[in-house]
Design a protein around this motif. Structure first.
Motif, mmCIF file in Angstrom:
data_model
loop_
_atom_site.group_PDB
_atom_site.id
_atom_site.type_symbol
_atom_site.label_atom_id
_atom_site.label_comp_id
_atom_site.label_asym_id
_atom_site.label_seq_id
_atom_site.Cartn_x
_atom_site.Cartn_y
_atom_site.Cartn_z
ATOM 1 N N SER B 304 0.841 -1.192 0.000
ATOM 2 C CA SER B 304 0.000 0.000 0.000
ATOM 3 C C SER B 304 0.880 1.247 0.000
ATOM 4 O O SER B 304 0.558 2.241 -0.640
ATOM 5 C CB SER B 304 -0.946 -0.046 1.194
ATOM 6 N N GLY B 305 2.044 1.163 0.694
ATOM 7 C CA GLY B 305 2.974 2.297 0.686
ATOM 8 C C GLY B 305 3.523 2.572 -0.701
ATOM 9 O O GLY B 305 3.673 3.731 -1.101
ATOM 10 N N ILE B 306 3.797 1.500 -1.444
ATOM 11 C CA ILE B 306 4.264 1.696 -2.828
ATOM 12 C C ILE B 306 3.199 2.449 -3.616
ATOM 13 O O ILE B 306 3.484 3.395 -4.357
ATOM 14 C CB ILE B 306 4.576 0.333 -3.477
ATOM 15 N N ALA B 307 1.939 2.027 -3.424
ATOM 16 C CA ALA B 307 0.855 2.693 -4.146
ATOM 17 C C ALA B 307 0.708 4.146 -3.706
ATOM 18 O O ALA B 307 0.472 5.035 -4.533
ATOM 19 C CB ALA B 307 -0.456 1.939 -3.911
ATOM 20 N N GLN B 308 0.863 4.390 -2.411
ATOM 21 C CA GLN B 308 0.725 5.765 -1.919
ATOM 22 C C GLN B 308 1.810 6.666 -2.509
ATOM 23 O O GLN B 308 1.560 7.828 -2.824
ATOM 24 C CB GLN B 308 0.811 5.804 -0.391
ATOM 25 N N ILE B 309 3.027 6.100 -2.638
ATOM 26 C CA ILE B 309 4.096 6.897 -3.230
ATOM 27 C C ILE B 309 3.761 7.217 -4.686
ATOM 28 O O ILE B 309 4.057 8.295 -5.196
ATOM 29 C CB ILE B 309 5.436 6.142 -3.095
ATOM 30 N N GLY B 310 3.074 6.262 -5.334
ATOM 31 C CA GLY B 310 2.587 6.552 -6.688
ATOM 32 C C GLY B 310 1.685 7.764 -6.688
ATOM 33 O O GLY B 310 1.782 8.652 -7.542
ATOM 34 N N ASN B 311 0.808 7.840 -5.683
ATOM 35 C CA ASN B 311 -0.075 8.998 -5.580
ATOM 36 C C ASN B 311 0.713 10.280 -5.353
ATOM 37 O O ASN B 311 0.416 11.318 -5.935
ATOM 38 C CB ASN B 311 -1.039 8.808 -4.408
ATOM 39 N N VAL B 312 1.734 10.192 -4.479
ATOM 40 C CA VAL B 312 2.528 11.385 -4.184
ATOM 41 C C VAL B 312 3.204 11.880 -5.460
ATOM 42 O O VAL B 312 3.274 13.078 -5.721
ATOM 43 C CB VAL B 312 3.578 11.066 -3.101
ATOM 44 N N MET B 313 3.662 10.933 -6.267
ATOM 45 C CA MET B 313 4.394 11.341 -7.470
ATOM 46 C C MET B 313 3.505 12.010 -8.504
ATOM 47 O O MET B 313 4.007 12.641 -9.435
ATOM 48 C CB MET B 313 5.120 10.137 -8.070
ATOM 49 N N GLY B 392 -6.189 14.798 0.832
ATOM 50 C CA GLY B 392 -4.898 14.668 0.167
ATOM 51 C C GLY B 392 -5.053 14.227 -1.271
ATOM 52 O O GLY B 392 -4.475 14.809 -2.189
ATOM 53 N N LYS B 393 -5.884 13.207 -1.463
ATOM 54 C CA LYS B 393 -6.062 12.692 -2.828
ATOM 55 C C LYS B 393 -6.716 13.749 -3.708
ATOM 56 O O LYS B 393 -6.301 13.984 -4.845
ATOM 57 C CB LYS B 393 -6.910 11.425 -2.803
ATOM 58 N N LEU B 394 -7.749 14.400 -3.166
ATOM 59 C CA LEU B 394 -8.443 15.397 -3.975
ATOM 60 C C LEU B 394 -7.486 16.520 -4.376
ATOM 61 O O LEU B 394 -7.461 16.959 -5.522
ATOM 62 C CB LEU B 394 -9.614 15.972 -3.199
ATOM 63 N N TYR B 395 -6.679 16.951 -3.418
ATOM 64 C CA TYR B 395 -5.742 18.053 -3.672
ATOM 65 C C TYR B 395 -4.782 17.668 -4.801
ATOM 66 O O TYR B 395 -4.523 18.444 -5.739
ATOM 67 C CB TYR B 395 -4.979 18.340 -2.379
ATOM 68 N N ILE B 396 -4.295 16.443 -4.708
ATOM 69 C CA ILE B 396 -3.307 16.021 -5.691
ATOM 70 C C ILE B 396 -3.973 15.820 -7.061
ATOM 71 O O ILE B 396 -3.376 16.098 -8.110
ATOM 72 C CB ILE B 396 -2.570 14.777 -5.165
ATOM 73 N N VAL B 411 -6.113 6.713 -14.076
ATOM 74 C CA VAL B 411 -5.474 5.582 -13.388
ATOM 75 C C VAL B 411 -5.557 5.779 -11.882
ATOM 76 O O VAL B 411 -5.864 4.852 -11.131
ATOM 77 C CB VAL B 411 -4.014 5.436 -13.849
ATOM 78 N N GLY B 412 -5.317 6.995 -11.431
ATOM 79 C CA GLY B 412 -5.370 7.276 -9.995
ATOM 80 C C GLY B 412 -6.753 7.023 -9.426
ATOM 81 O O GLY B 412 -6.895 6.423 -8.361
ATOM 82 N N LEU B 413 -7.780 7.443 -10.151
ATOM 83 C CA LEU B 413 -9.143 7.268 -9.645
ATOM 84 C C LEU B 413 -9.523 5.798 -9.607
ATOM 85 O O LEU B 413 -10.133 5.326 -8.643
ATOM 86 C CB LEU B 413 -10.127 8.051 -10.523
#
Lengths: 531, 499
Positions: B304-313, B392-396, B411-413
Motif C-alpha cells: 500500500s505504501g508503494i501505491a501511496q508513493i505513486g499517488n505522491v508522485m 490529500g487525494k483530492l488536492y493532488i 489511473v489514480g481514480l
C-alpha cells in the motif's frame, strides 16, 4: 432560525454518533436513548425546515456559508431548495424510524447506532450541500458505513460464501470475491455494494474535477458555477456522461443496478430502509444538482438516455420482483423498478413530471421504508425470508398485516397516499414527450400490484407452518411507532399535498426554464394539476 | 572551488536544530552507558523530549521565517527544508513512543536502539536541507547507515537478518548508482549546486546522470521499478523500524527530489514530467494489485505504501507549485494514517505475536479501540471522507487536472477503487469475522498516545485542513515561478471552457 434548524438537522446525528463513542456498550438503553434524541432533533428541525421553506420566494433558502479553503475554492456552503427540503425531511423520518426498527439489536448496539447515524447524517449532508466538494464529500461518506452495517449486522441469503476450493483448501478473499459471483453472503453483498458505489463515485468525481478545471472561476461552489459555467460541445457531453452515469449507479439505473438488490437483501432492516429510502435518491438528487444546474443545455440534449434506460429499469425490476422468492429481493427489485419512474419524470423535463419525480422520491422513501421495516420484523420472528415457506402469519400478527397492506397500497400508488399524487404527475407530465414510456410505466404499476399482492398473500395468508407458530406481532410502542410515523406521513401528504407541491414547484419551474431555454420548446399546461 | 568555512553565530543559528539533536543523541548514549541500570523506557522519553525541543525550535524558525544557506549553498534552510524536518521529527517521535513496548523484548542494545533511530533522523534532517549533489550523497548515506543496523536488529530472527542483508545490498547498489550519476552530471555541467545547473543546456550525459540519481532516490521512496526490497525488508525488520522506514526516508528523499527537479531541472519539465507520470502509474497500479494477495499485514502496508508513493508522485508529475503543495499536504495525511496503522500493528503484534491478517479476526470484539483506530487509518489511506486521505487525494488530483494529465488522473481514480478492496478485507476481518481467541487485548499508554495522535491528525486534516494547506502553500513559495498557465492545454478545450 431556519439556518440554525438546517445546521441542527445535519449536525445532530453526527453529534449523536460522537456522544455514543463515550457511552459504554453495557448500557444499551442509554445508547438507544442518545440515538433517539439525536434523530428526534433531526426530525423536528427538518420538519421545521420543510414547513418554513417559502415557496413564494423559491430558490435556495436557509443558506449557511463558511470559508473552508480559499486555496482550492471550497466553502462549507449548505442550504436547501424545494428539492432538497423534502428529501432532508424524508431522510430524517427514515433515520428516526430506523432507530426504533433496530431496537432489538443486541450485538454491538453502540457501534450499530454510530454507523447508522453517520450514514443518515452523510445522506442529509448531500441533500443540503451547495458545494460540489461537500456534495461528493458526504456522498462518499455515506457509502462506507454501509459496508460495516451490511457485513456485521446483515444476514446471509443462501448459506455462506464458500471459502474453500474443491479439495478443501482455504481460498484467499480475493479469489473468493472474484469467483463467487453467485454467492449471496453478506460479506459479498457488502463488498460488491461498496466497490460498485465507489467506482460510480470516482467517475462522478472525474466529472466534478473537469467542471472545476474548465469553469472560468476555480471554485466548487454550485451557486457560482451555475451562473458562470458555460460548457458546450464534446467537453460538456463528456462531463455530463461522467456525472450522469457516476451518480446513476447509486440510483440505480439499469444496467448498473445489480449491487442494489443483493445489498438490500443482506442489510439489516434499518439499513435497508435508509438504503432504499434515501441512499438511492442521492443518485437522482446529485444528477439534478450537478447536471441540471450546471449543464442545463447538455441535460436537455442528453436526458433522453435516461428515458430509454428507465424502460428497462421498470420492466426488468418488475419481472424479477415478481419471480423472486425472498421478501427482501422482492422489495429490493421493486425499488429499482420504481426508481425508473423517477428517471422517467426527470427525463421528460416538464414542470409536472419533474415535480412528480421529486414527490415520488419522498413517497417511495416512505413506502419502501415501511415494506423493509416489516419484512425485517417478519425475518426477526421467523428467521427466514423465503416466501413459499411462510404463510398465514396474519393470525399471529394482525397489526403488522394491516400495516403491510397499507404499505403495499402506498407502494402501488393508491389514492390517499402521497405515492398516488407523484405517480399521476409523472404519468401526466411525461405523456406528451414519451408516450411509449408512459404506457410501460402504467403496465409497471400493474406489475407492482401483482408482485406485492403475491408477496402479501405468501406471507400473511394461506396455511401457516407450525414452526412459525411462535411468531409475535409488534406489540410494544417502540415497534409500532416507526410504522405509524411513516404511514401517517404518507397519508397526511397524500391528502394535504399543497404545501409540498408548492415547495417543489417553486424550484422546478425556474430550473426547467433554464434547461428548456424558456418554455417555447415544449407546450405544456403551466398551471399544473392543482390550479 | 574554494570553501570558506568561517561561520558566524547567525550562521550557526541555522544549524541549531541539527546541532542540538547531535548533542542530545550523544547525551542519550552517554546516559545509557553511564547508568547501566536505567530503565530503557526513560531513555525513550529522554529521546522524545529532545525531539520535541527540536520541533519547537523548528516551528519557531518557521514562524519567524528564519531562512538562509550555508557552506556555499550545500546546506539550505528554507520553507521546504523546515517542512520536511518537522515532518521527519514528528515521525521519529511517534516511532520512538511506539517502540517502547517492542524494545522490551530485546535482550541487548536497548539504549543503542534509540540512539540509532535518532541518528537516522538527524541524517534525514540534513537530507531535507541538501541543495547540492555532494551533500545529497553524504546525507543520504548518513541516514541510511543507521537503518542498515536497525533493520537487522533482531539478531536471532532469520527474517530480520535476511531483511537487513537485502536492504544493505540493494542500498549499496543504489549508492553506487547515485555516485555514478553525480559524476556524470558533474562532468556535463561542471557544478554540483542545483541552482547553478538550472541554466545548463541539456545533453545525454546529463539525462543519464539524472536518471541514475532518480533511480537511487526511487529506491529510497520505494517507487516501482525500484521497489523490490520493500516487502521483504518491511516484513523482516522490527515493526517500529518498518513504520519508520515507511515514512521518514520517503519524506527526506522526496525533499531532495522536489528540490532537484523543481530547481535544477526546471527547464526540462516536459521530459521529467513524463518520467514521473510513468513511475506514478506503475507504482499505483502495481502496489495496489499486488497488495490484494497479501496475507501479512506488514507486507500489505508495504505494498500500500508503494501505491501511496505513486499517488505522491502525481504531484511531481504535475510539476507546478500546486503540485508541490499537494504533495506536501498528501505526505502529512500519509504520515498520520500510515504511522497510526503501524502503531496498531505494533500493538497487536506485541500482544498476540503475529502479523498475519488472519489473526486480526474479530479484533473489534477483542479491542474495540484498536479496531476502530485501524478502521480510521485504513479508510484514510483508501481516501474516504471525512478523513485526511481524501483531502490529500483530492488536492493532488486537482493539481493533476490543472496540468491536464488525464491518463494519470483516470489511473489514480481507478486505483482508489482497487485499493478500497484490500483495505476493506482487513476491515472485514476485524469487524465481521469472529475471533479465534476472544481474550480482550489492552494497549499500553505510550502506544495509545501514538494512536491518538494518529487519529487526531487523520480527523483534523480531514475536517479542517485549511491551516495545513496554508502551511504547505507557504512552504513552497520559492516555486511560485513554476505556476505557469497550462501550456499543453489543447486550444479547442481552452476556448470551450471560456478562457
Amino acid at each position: 432560525m431556519g439556518q440554525l434548524a438546517l445546521q441542527a438537522t445535519l449536525f445532530a446525528p453526527f453529534l449523536g454518533a460522537i456522544v455514543l463513542l463515550f457511552v459504554p456498550n453495557r448500557r444499551p438503553l442509554l445508547v438507544r436513548a442518545v440515538a433517539v434524541a439525536s434523530a428526534g432533533v433531526a426530525l423536528l428541525t427538518s420538519l421545521f425546515v420543510f414547513m418554513a421553506y417559502d415557496p413564494d420566494q423559491g430558490g435556495f433558502q436557509f443558506i449557511t456559508k463558511w470559508a473552508w479553503s480559499e486555496e482550492l475554492g471550497i466553502g462549507f456552503h449548505i442550504g436547501v431548495d424545494g428539492i432538497g427540503a423534502p428529501l432532508v425531511f424524508a431522510s430524517a423520518i427514515l433515520l428516526f424510524a430506523g432507530i426504533f426498527i433496530s431496537w432489538h439489536i443486541k450485538d454491538r448496539t453502540k457501534e450499530f447506532y454510530i454507523f447508522l447515524l453517520i450514514l443518515a447524517a452523510a445522506t442529509i449532508g448531500v441533500f443540503m450541500s451547495l458545494d460540489l466538494f461537500f456534495l461528493y464529500f458526504f456522498y462518499e461518506m455515506s457509502v462506507l458505513p454501509m459496508y460495516v452495517l451490511l457485513g456485521v449486522w446483515g444476514s446471509h441469503t443462501k448459506g455462506y460464501l464458500s471459502m474453500t476450493d474443491s479439495e478443501g483448501r482455504k481460498l484467499r478473499d480475493s479469489v473468493g470475491f472474484i469467483l463467487n459471483f453467485g454467492a449471496n453472503s453478506k460479506e459479498y453483498a457488502a463488498m460488491k455494494l461498496t466497490l460498485f458505489l465507489s467506482a460510480g463515485a470516482v467517475f462522478a468525481l472525474m466529472g466534478i474535477l473537469l467542471i472545476y478545471h474548465f469553469s472560468p472561476v476555480q471554485t466548487f461552489d454550485i451557486l457560482v458555477l451555475r451562473e458562470v459555467a458555460d460548457f458546450d460541445g464534446t467537453l460538456a457531453t463528456i462531463i455530463w456522461l461522467l456525472v450522469f452515469f457516476g451518480f446513476a449507479s447509486i440510483a440505480p439505473i439499469w444496467p448498473l443496478h445489480s449491487w442494489s438488490p443483493v445489498g438490500h437483501a443482506a442489510a439489516p432492516a434499518a439499513t435497508s430502509m435508509l438504503h432504499a429510502g434515501v441512499l438511492m435518491k442521492l443518485g437522482h438528487f446529485s444528477i439534478i444538482r450537478v447536471a441540471y444546474e450546471i449543464l442545463p443545455e447538455t441535460t436537455q440534449e442528453l436526458m433522453p438516455i435516461a428515458a430509454v434506460l428507465c424502460v428497462f429499469s421498470i420492466i426488468y425490476g418488475g419481472f424479477v420482483a415478481y419471480f423472486a422468492k425472498d421478501t427482501k429481493y422482492v422489495i429490493g427489485y421493486s425499488s429499482s423498478s420504481h426508481m425508473g419512474y423517477v428517471f422517467l419524470g426527470m427525463a421528460a423535463l416538464d414542470y409536472i413530471s419533474l415535480t412528480g419525480a421529486v414527490i415520488y422520491m419522498f413517497a417511495h422513501a416512505l413506502a419502501t421504508g415501511m415494506l423493509f421495516a416489516m419484512a425485517g420484523w417478519v425475518y426477526d420472528q421467523t428467521h427466514t425470508r423465503d416466501i413459499p415457506s411462510l404463510g398465514g402469519l396474519v393470525k399471529n400478527m394482525p397489526f403488522l398485516a394491516g400495516a403491510f397492506i397499507i404499505a403495499c397500497m402506498a407502494s402501488v400508488g393508491m389514492p390517499g397516499t402521497v405515492n398516488f399524487i407523484a405517480e399521476i404527475m409523472i404519468i401526466v407530465g411525461s405523456w406528451e414527450k414519451y408516450p411509449f414510456q408512459v404506457v410501460v410505466a402504467v403496465l409497471g404499476i400493474v406489475l407492482t400490484m401483482a408482485y406485492l399482492f403475491k408477496m402479501m398473500r405468501g406471507l400473511f395468508y394461506g396455511n401457516m407452518s407450525p414452526e412459525y407458530a411462535h411468531a409475535r406481532d409488534t406489540s410494544q410502542w417502540v415497534d409500532r411507532l416507526p410504522l405509524l410515523v411513516m404511514i401517517g406521513c404518507s397519508i397526511f401528504f397524500g391528502i394535504f399535498p399543497m404545501h409540498f407541491y408548492n415547495v417543489v414547484r417553486s424550484t422546478v419551474v425556474p430550473m426547467l426554464d433554464r434547461i428548456n431555454q424558456v418554455s417555447p420548446l415544449i407546450s405544456q399546461n403551466t398551471t399544473g394539476l392543482f390550479p | 572551488m574554494t570553501f570558506d568555512l568561517t561561520l558566524s553565530s547567525s550562521d550557526l543559528l541555522l544549524l541549531a536544530p541539527e546541532i542540538f539533536l547531535t548533542i542530545w543523541l550523544c547525551v542519550v548514549l552517554a546516559v545509557d552507558f553511564t547508568f547501566k541500570q536505567i530503565d530503557h523506557e526513560n531513555l525513550a522519553y529522554l529521546s522524545v523530549g529532545g525531539i520535541i525541543a527540536t520541533l519547537i525550535n523548528l516551528i519557531w524558525f518557521d514562524y519567524t521565517e528564519v531562512q538562509g544557506a550555508l557552506f556555499k549553498d550545500m546546506f539550505v534552510l528554507d520553507g521546504v527544508a523546515i517542512f520536511f524536518k518537522i515532518f521527519i521529527l514528528i515521525a521519529t517521535a511517534m516511532v520512538l513512543l511506539a517502540s517502547i513496548d517492542y524494545v522490551k523484548s530485546f535482550k541487548f542494545f536497548r539504549g543503542e536502539y534509540y540512539f540509532l533511530v535518532m541518528m537516522s533522523a538527524l541524517g534525514m534532517m540534513f537530507m531535507a536541507s541538501a541543495q547540492d549533489l555532494l551533500s545529497v550523497f553524504v546525507t543520504l548515506e548518513f541516514s541510511t547507515f543507521g537503518f542498515y543496523v536497525l533493520v537487522a536488529y533482531l539478531r536471532e530472527d532469520q527474517k530480520s537478518s535476511e531483511a537487513g542483508l537485502k536492504f544493505f545490498i540493494l542500498g549499496v547498489f543504489a549508492a553506487g548508482l547515485l555516485a555514478y550519476g553525480i559524476s556524470l552530471v558533474y562532468g556535463e555541467t561542471g557544478t554540483l549546486v542545483f541552482s547553478e545547473m538550472a541554466s545548463m543546456p541539456g545533453s545525454y550525459g546529463l539525462a543519464i546522470g539524472f536518471i541514475m540519481i532518480f533511480a537511487a532516490l526511487g529506491f529510497k521512496i520505494g517507487a516501482v521499478p525500484f521497489h523490490s526490497w520493500i516487502p521483504d525488508t518491511y516484513q523482516g525488520a522490527p515493526t517500529p523500524i518498518t513504520a519508520f522506514l515507511s515514512i521518514a526516508p520517503k519524506g527526506a528523499a522526496l525533499a531532495i527530489l522536489i528540490r532537484m527537479f523543481y530547481v535544477a531541472l526546471a527547464t526540462f519539465k516536459p521530459t521529467w514530467g513524463l518520467l514521473f507520470v510513468v513511475a506514478s502509474i506503475l507504482s499505483m497500479t502495481y502496489g495496489n494489485i499486488v497488495a490484494i494477495a497479501q496475507k501479512n499485514i506488514k507486507r500489505l502496508l508495504a505494498y500500500s505504501g508503494i501505491a501511496q508513493i505513486g499517488n505522491v508522485m502525481i504531484g511531481l508529475a504535475a510539476g507546478t507549485k500546486r503540485g508541490s503543495d499537494a504533495m506536501l499536504f498528501y505526505l502529512l495525511t500519509y504520515l498520520f494514517a500510515n504511522l497510526g496503522a503501524f502503531a496498531v500493528v505494533i500493538g497487536v503484534s506485541n500482544l498476540i505475536k503475529s502479523d498475519e491478517i488472519e489473526d486480526y479476526n474479530g479484533l473489534n470484539r477483542r479491542s474495540p479501540f484498536l479496531a476502530a483506530a485501524m478502521l480510521l487509518f485504513l479508510l484514510s489511506l483508501a481516501g474516504v471522507p471525512p478523513l485526511a486521505g481524501f483531502i490529500g487525494k483530492l488536492y493532488i488530483f486537482v493539481a493533476a487536472i490543472e496540468q491536464e494529465l488525464y491518463t494519470l488522473l483516470i489511473v489514480g481514480l481507478i486505483n482508489i477503487v482497487i485499493s478500497m478492496y484490500y483495505y476493506l478485507v482487513v476491515v472485514k476481518k476485524m469487524y465481521i469475522n469472529e475471533p479465534h481467541d476472544p481474550t480482550p487485548l489492552s494497549v499500553s499508554t505510550p502506544l495509545k498516545t501514538v494512536i491518538f495522535v494518529g487519529i487526531a491528525g487523520t480527523l483534523i486534516l480531514g475536517i479542517y485542513p485549511k491551516p495545513f494547506i496554508d502551511w504547505a502553500v507557504a512552504a513552497t513559495l520559492m516555486f511560485s515561478n513554476l505556476n505557469a498557465p497550462t501550456a499543453s492545454a489543447p486550444a479547442a478545450l481552452t476556448s470551450l471552457a471560456g478562457g
